[in-house]
Scaffold this motif. Sequence first.
Motif, PDB file in Angstrom:
ATOM      1  N   LEU A 134       0.864  -1.172   0.000  1.00 23.38           N
ATOM      2  CA  LEU A 134       0.000   0.000   0.000  1.00 23.38           C
ATOM      3  C   LEU A 134       0.900   1.221   0.000  1.00 23.38           C
ATOM      4  CD1 LEU A 134      -2.859   1.182   0.136  1.00 23.38           C
ATOM      5  CD2 LEU A 134      -2.588   1.246   2.617  1.00 23.38           C
ATOM      6  N   SER A 135       0.692   2.085  -0.984  1.00 17.60           N
ATOM      7  CA  SER A 135       1.531   3.256  -1.179  1.00 17.60           C
ATOM      8  C   SER A 135       0.671   4.507  -1.251  1.00 17.60           C
ATOM      9  CB  SER A 135       2.305   3.070  -2.492  1.00 17.60           C
ATOM     10  OG  SER A 135       2.740   4.288  -3.028  1.00 17.60           O
ATOM     11  N   ALA A 136       1.194   5.607  -0.733  1.00 20.54           N
ATOM     12  CA  ALA A 136       0.501   6.891  -0.847  1.00 20.54           C
ATOM     13  C   ALA A 136       0.422   7.324  -2.306  1.00 20.54           C
ATOM     14  CB  ALA A 136       1.228   7.958  -0.027  1.00 20.54           C
ATOM     15  N   HIS A 137       1.349   6.869  -3.119  1.00 21.91           N
ATOM     16  CA  HIS A 137       1.355   7.247  -4.537  1.00 21.91           C
ATOM     17  C   HIS A 137       0.655   6.213  -5.423  1.00 21.91           C
ATOM     18  CE1 HIS A 137       2.661   9.171  -8.207  1.00 21.91           C
ATOM     19  NE2 HIS A 137       3.172   8.020  -8.618  1.00 21.91           N
ATOM     20  N   TYR A 138       0.956   4.931  -5.243  1.00 18.62           N
ATOM     21  CA  TYR A 138       0.455   3.887  -6.124  1.00 18.62           C
ATOM     22  C   TYR A 138      -0.797   3.176  -5.610  1.00 18.62           C
ATOM     23  CZ  TYR A 138       4.639   4.249  -8.990  1.00 18.62           C
ATOM     24  OH  TYR A 138       5.627   4.699  -9.830  1.00 18.62           O
ATOM     25  N   GLY A 139      -1.186   3.409  -4.381  1.00 17.38           N
ATOM     26  CA  GLY A 139      -2.340   2.699  -3.830  1.00 17.38           C
ATOM     27  C   GLY A 139      -1.980   1.266  -3.497  1.00 17.38           C
TER      28      GLY A 139
END
Length: 180
Positions: A49-54
């Motif tokens: 889970l990434s703030a940029h990629y979801g």
Amino acid sequence: MTRLLILACSATKRRYPDRVPAFARYDGPLWRTLRVTEPTSRRARDAFLSAHYGFRNATTPIAHYDARLTQDLAERMIVGGVTMRWPRPPSPQRPDTDGIHAGAEIAGLTRYGAEPFADVALVGGRLYVAVMHALMRGFVDMGCVRRDARVNVINGPIGRMRQDLRSWLCEASGLAGGRP
């Protein structure tokens, strides 16, 4: 395979010039623990889970980026659920055709619900775990995570998180001491 690991991204990243799988890009302590303990992803499917990629499969090639998960962004991810695309369009005036949504990604990881996950580990800081819990509800509704799935939350001091991650990964094969 009926186990899913969702690991928060890492502020520390390896600086490769091109896109590389997230598994290789992220270089924080939890990602190092994952690579040492489970270099072949045989015990669990790995996602991040990434703030940029979801939400994405850890094999997804990603570029180097710098983005932090804020309270506001976490709330938007929770509201958007499994159907909001990440990364978001570069401009609000552009069509929402960029990125991919978590529902499509989890569907691919489970062969479109044919192999739902029965054991899940959510690993990361407070905001990441909150978003992961929200996504889990959507994944259950989609049939990609079993309603009776065991969900392990790994959160706390980094040393403890590394131990708990190693233990969770190793319990799949009955290995003692957290070493493959």
